[in-house]
Write a protein that holds these residues in place. Structure first.
Motif, short mmCIF file in Angstrom:
data_model
loop_
_atom_site.label_atom_id
_atom_site.label_comp_id
_atom_site.label_asym_id
_atom_site.label_seq_id
_atom_site.Cartn_x
_atom_site.Cartn_y
_atom_site.Cartn_z
N LEU A 9 41.78 41.11 51.31
CA LEU A 9 40.40 40.74 51.46
C LEU A 9 40.39 39.55 52.62
CD1 LEU A 9 38.60 40.68 48.17
CD2 LEU A 9 38.71 42.69 49.74
N MET A 44 39.72 48.13 35.28
CA MET A 44 39.55 48.20 36.69
C MET A 44 40.50 46.71 37.19
SD MET A 44 39.24 50.44 39.38
CE MET A 44 39.01 50.33 40.91
N HIS A 45 41.37 46.85 38.00
CA HIS A 45 41.85 45.73 38.58
C HIS A 45 40.83 45.25 39.75
CE1 HIS A 45 45.26 45.73 35.96
NE2 HIS A 45 45.51 47.09 36.34
N SER A 46 40.79 43.80 40.16
CA SER A 46 40.37 43.33 41.29
C SER A 46 41.15 43.83 42.44
CB SER A 46 40.19 42.10 40.98
OG SER A 46 39.37 41.48 39.91
N PHE A 47 40.48 44.16 43.46
CA PHE A 47 41.09 44.49 44.58
C PHE A 47 42.04 43.24 45.26
CE2 PHE A 47 41.47 45.23 49.33
CZ PHE A 47 41.55 46.61 49.41
N PRO A 48 42.96 43.17 45.76
CA PRO A 48 43.94 42.28 45.94
C PRO A 48 43.39 41.20 47.07
CG PRO A 48 45.23 44.32 46.17
CD PRO A 48 43.86 44.70 46.10
N GLU A 49 43.32 40.03 46.51
CA GLU A 49 42.74 38.99 47.20
C GLU A 49 43.18 38.57 48.70
OE1 GLU A 49 39.83 36.03 47.87
OE2 GLU A 49 39.80 37.40 46.16
#
Length: 212
Positions: free
Chosen positions: A9, A1-6
């Motif tokens: 955020l 699972m990829h991290s949500f785009p910084e």
């Protein structure tokens, strides 16, 4: 699972500290009372032509539909899945929208694809090609004028497409009826990405820059 785009955020954090903090009461009222925007904007997906930015609109002020090249299909109650038609139906029948604005823009990739004689599908499904085929033979007719430059042809097709979408919009029975009764107004507009200028369509279908 990829991290949500910084960057998203960080953008949300700025929203919470800025616009949400300033308009908190209004946003909470919209959440409890529901939306009642007077205007629907049918615009392109292009990231450079966001209606909320162009019209400096706040929460609840516009009902926005975005698709490739801001096209409106004709009324086709054939049992298919029609996202654009569904949005129009909801805006007119449920929200009782007073204005519908079809807004095109300069340097539209969808229009460029429609005008291209060497269009290569991005994928086997060629959803873009099938979607743009809604313009019929209009791109071919325009392409026959050898005196037009490529940029002139592009701008002309972007504006012709807006007129074509307005024509299709009026095939929706409830749109035509409400417009005839004076309870709904249909508008065309074209946004120049490079200059920020907005051109609007008059009753004859001509585009002009309105005086502010």
């Amino acid at each position: 699972m990829h991290s949500f785009p910084e960057h998203l955020l960080k953008g949300h954090a700025n929203f919470m500290d800025g616009r949400y903090a300033r308009e908190k009461d209004r946003i909470r009222d919209l959440a409890s009372a529901g939306q009642h925007p007077p205007t629907m904007i049918i615009a392109c997906c292009d990231s450079r032509a966001a209606p909320e930015m162009i019209f400096d609109a706040g929460p609840g002020e516009m009902f926005v539909l975005r698709n490739v090249a801001n096209l409106v299909p004709p009324y086709q109650p054939d049992g298919g899945q029609h996202g654009t038609s569904a949005a129009i139906e909801f805006a007119v029948k449920a929200l009782e929208i007073e204005n519908i604005v079809i807004m095109g823009h300069g340097r539209c990739g969808g229009i460029r694809a429609a005008l291209s004689h060497t269009h290569t599908p991005l994928d086997d499904g060629d959803f873009i090609g099938k979607w743009m085929s809604m313009l019929g033979d209009l791109p071919a007719q325009l392409g026959q004028n050898a005196l037009l430059t490529d940029s002139e042809r592009q701008t002309a097709m972007e504006r012709i497409s807006i007129r074509n979408s307005i024509r299709n919009l009026r095939t929706f029975p409830y749109v035509a009826a409400l417009e005839k009764e004076g309870r709904l107004a249909v508008h065309g507009a074209w946004f120049d990405i490079s200059t920020g200028e907005l051109w609007v369509m008059n009753g004859d279908g001509d585009f002009y820059r309105p005086d502010l």
